[in-house]
Design a protein around this motif. Structure first.
Motif, PDB file in Angstrom:
ATOM      1  N   ASP A  61       0.695  -1.338  -0.006  1.00  0.00           N
ATOM      2  CA  ASP A  61      -0.203   0.128  -0.081  1.00  0.00           C
ATOM      3  C   ASP A  61       0.965   1.328  -0.007  1.00  0.00           C
ATOM      4  N   THR A  62       0.872   1.839  -1.177  1.00  0.00           N
ATOM      5  CA  THR A  62       1.768   3.140  -1.301  1.00  0.00           C
ATOM      6  C   THR A  62       1.114   4.286  -1.067  1.00  0.00           C
ATOM      7  N   GLY A  63      -0.270   4.347  -0.451  1.00  0.00           N
ATOM      8  CA  GLY A  63      -1.073   5.548  -0.282  1.00  0.00           C
ATOM      9  C   GLY A  63      -1.998   5.786  -1.401  1.00  0.00           C
ATOM     10  N   PRO A  64      -2.492   6.755  -1.681  1.00  0.00           N
ATOM     11  CA  PRO A  64      -3.567   7.194  -2.810  1.00  0.00           C
ATOM     12  C   PRO A  64      -2.806   7.380  -4.029  1.00  0.00           C
ATOM     13  N   SER A  65      -3.508   7.133  -4.906  1.00  0.00           N
ATOM     14  CA  SER A  65      -2.876   7.221  -6.454  1.00  0.00           C
ATOM     15  C   SER A  65      -3.047   8.479  -6.923  1.00  0.00           C
ATOM     16  N   GLU A  66      -2.303   9.071  -7.905  1.00  0.00           N
ATOM     17  CA  GLU A  66      -2.520  10.359  -8.392  1.00  0.00           C
ATOM     18  C   GLU A  66      -3.825  10.838  -8.738  1.00  0.00           C
ATOM     19  N   LEU A  67      -4.644   9.813  -9.287  1.00  0.00           N
ATOM     20  CA  LEU A  67      -5.952  10.153  -9.779  1.00  0.00           C
ATOM     21  C   LEU A  67      -6.902  10.334  -8.346  1.00  0.00           C
ATOM     22  N   ASP A  68      -6.495   9.494  -7.568  1.00  0.00           N
ATOM     23  CA  ASP A  68      -7.429   9.720  -6.267  1.00  0.00           C
ATOM     24  C   ASP A  68      -7.268  11.121  -5.488  1.00  0.00           C
ATOM     25  N   VAL A  69      -6.029  11.565  -5.494  1.00  0.00           N
ATOM     26  CA  VAL A  69      -5.518  13.003  -4.942  1.00  0.00           C
ATOM     27  C   VAL A  69      -6.145  13.991  -5.903  1.00  0.00           C
ATOM     28  N   LEU A  70      -6.417  13.733  -7.119  1.00  0.00           N
ATOM     29  CA  LEU A  70      -6.851  14.850  -8.098  1.00  0.00           C
ATOM     30  C   LEU A  70      -8.463  14.814  -7.728  1.00  0.00           C
ATOM     31  N   LEU A  71      -9.163  13.718  -7.809  1.00  0.00           N
ATOM     32  CA  LEU A  71     -10.319  13.640  -7.676  1.00  0.00           C
ATOM     33  C   LEU A  71     -10.865  14.237  -6.228  1.00  0.00           C
ATOM     34  N   GLU A  72     -10.056  14.169  -5.233  1.00  0.00           N
ATOM     35  CA  GLU A  72     -10.151  14.758  -3.885  1.00  0.00           C
ATOM     36  C   GLU A  72     -10.100  16.337  -3.938  1.00  0.00           C
ATOM     37  N   ILE A  73      -9.215  16.592  -4.749  1.00  0.00           N
ATOM     38  CA  ILE A  73      -8.913  18.360  -4.694  1.00  0.00           C
ATOM     39  C   ILE A  73     -10.121  18.773  -5.474  1.00  0.00           C
ATOM     40  N   ARG A  74     -10.619  18.057  -6.690  1.00  0.00           N
ATOM     41  CA  ARG A  74     -11.889  18.558  -7.272  1.00  0.00           C
ATOM     42  C   ARG A  74     -12.875  18.680  -6.575  1.00  0.00           C
ATOM     43  N   ASP A  75     -13.016  17.494  -5.738  1.00  0.00           N
ATOM     44  CA  ASP A  75     -14.432  17.402  -4.609  1.00  0.00           C
ATOM     45  C   ASP A  75     -14.502  18.529  -3.842  1.00  0.00           C
ATOM     46  N   SER A  76     -13.204  18.789  -3.299  1.00  0.00           N
ATOM     47  CA  SER A  76     -13.017  20.024  -2.016  1.00  0.00           C
ATOM     48  C   SER A  76     -13.273  21.262  -2.877  1.00  0.00           C
ATOM     49  N   LEU A  77     -12.835  21.458  -4.063  1.00  0.00           N
ATOM     50  CA  LEU A  77     -13.168  22.636  -4.898  1.00  0.00           C
ATOM     51  C   LEU A  77     -14.762  22.941  -5.187  1.00  0.00           C
ATOM     52  N   ALA A  78     -15.331  21.852  -5.130  1.00  0.00           N
ATOM     53  CA  ALA A  78     -16.790  21.807  -5.815  1.00  0.00           C
ATOM     54  C   ALA A  78     -17.611  22.251  -4.478  1.00  0.00           C
ATOM     55  N   LYS A  79     -16.971  21.727  -3.171  1.00  0.00           N
ATOM     56  CA  LYS A  79     -17.768  21.750  -1.908  1.00  0.00           C
ATOM     57  C   LYS A  79     -17.461  23.410  -1.777  1.00  0.00           C
ATOM     58  N   GLY A  80     -16.494  24.001  -2.031  1.00  0.00           N
ATOM     59  CA  GLY A  80     -15.894  25.147  -1.652  1.00  0.00           C
ATOM     60  C   GLY A  80     -16.904  26.393  -2.223  1.00  0.00           C
ATOM     61  N   LYS A  81     -17.322  26.224  -3.250  1.00  0.00           N
ATOM     62  CA  LYS A  81     -18.019  27.220  -4.166  1.00  0.00           C
ATOM     63  C   LYS A  81     -19.428  27.768  -3.444  1.00  0.00           C
TER      64      LYS A  81
END
Length: 144
Positions: free
Chosen positions: A124-144
């Motif tokens: 287990d190397t942690g979240p993948s790059e895609l997972d991190v990008l999806l998390e950033i997108r979701d947090s930006l969408a909540k902030g609006k």
């Protein structure tokens, strides 16, 4: 036609078959010796010292008692050589068993060659790059 014959001879299967036939002939000589020189004397010993390969019955003709198989055949009499037949059956069974063991060994080697080596357990190397990008997108969408 000559070119077709050359192509036929050049194929690998023909050469493999030729090698198989040559080895089979040599193997037959070994099995014949094994049966005639080792197995039949043991069977003869168990049967009271009787020469197994020389067992026969005279169907017609005059053959003096105690005559060997070859001498009995030379008299021109009809001979039922059941000992020679039993020897042929023993030869067949030995050859069949050895071929079975050979095929079994080849299949085992093939199976080991086809089986992949043990796969290393996933780390287990942690979240993948895609997972991190999806998390950033979701947090930006909540902030609006």
């Amino acid at each position: 036609m000559i070119q077709e014959f050359k192509d036929f001879i050049a194929k690998g299967n023909v050469m493999d078959m030729a090698v198989g036939i040559i080895i089979g002939a040599a193997f037959t000589a070994i099995v014949t010796s094994l049966v005639g020189d080792l197995i039949n004397p043991i069977i003869g010993l168990v049967m009271g010292g009787v020469d197994f390969t020389a067992m026969y019955v005279v169907l017609s003709g005059d053959v003096p008692a105690g005559t060997g198989l070859e001498a009995a055949r030379e008299t021109g009499s009809a001979i039922f050589a059941y000992g020679a037949f039993i020897t042929a059956i023993i030869n067949f069974l030995i050859i069949a068993f050895v071929v079975f063991m050979l095929v079994k060994m080849v299949n085992r080697v093939k199976a080991q060659a086809e089986t992949p080596d043990e796969v290393a357990p996933e780390v287990d190397t942690g979240p993948s790059e895609l997972d991190v990008l999806l998390e950033i997108r979701d947090s930006l969408a909540k902030g609006k």
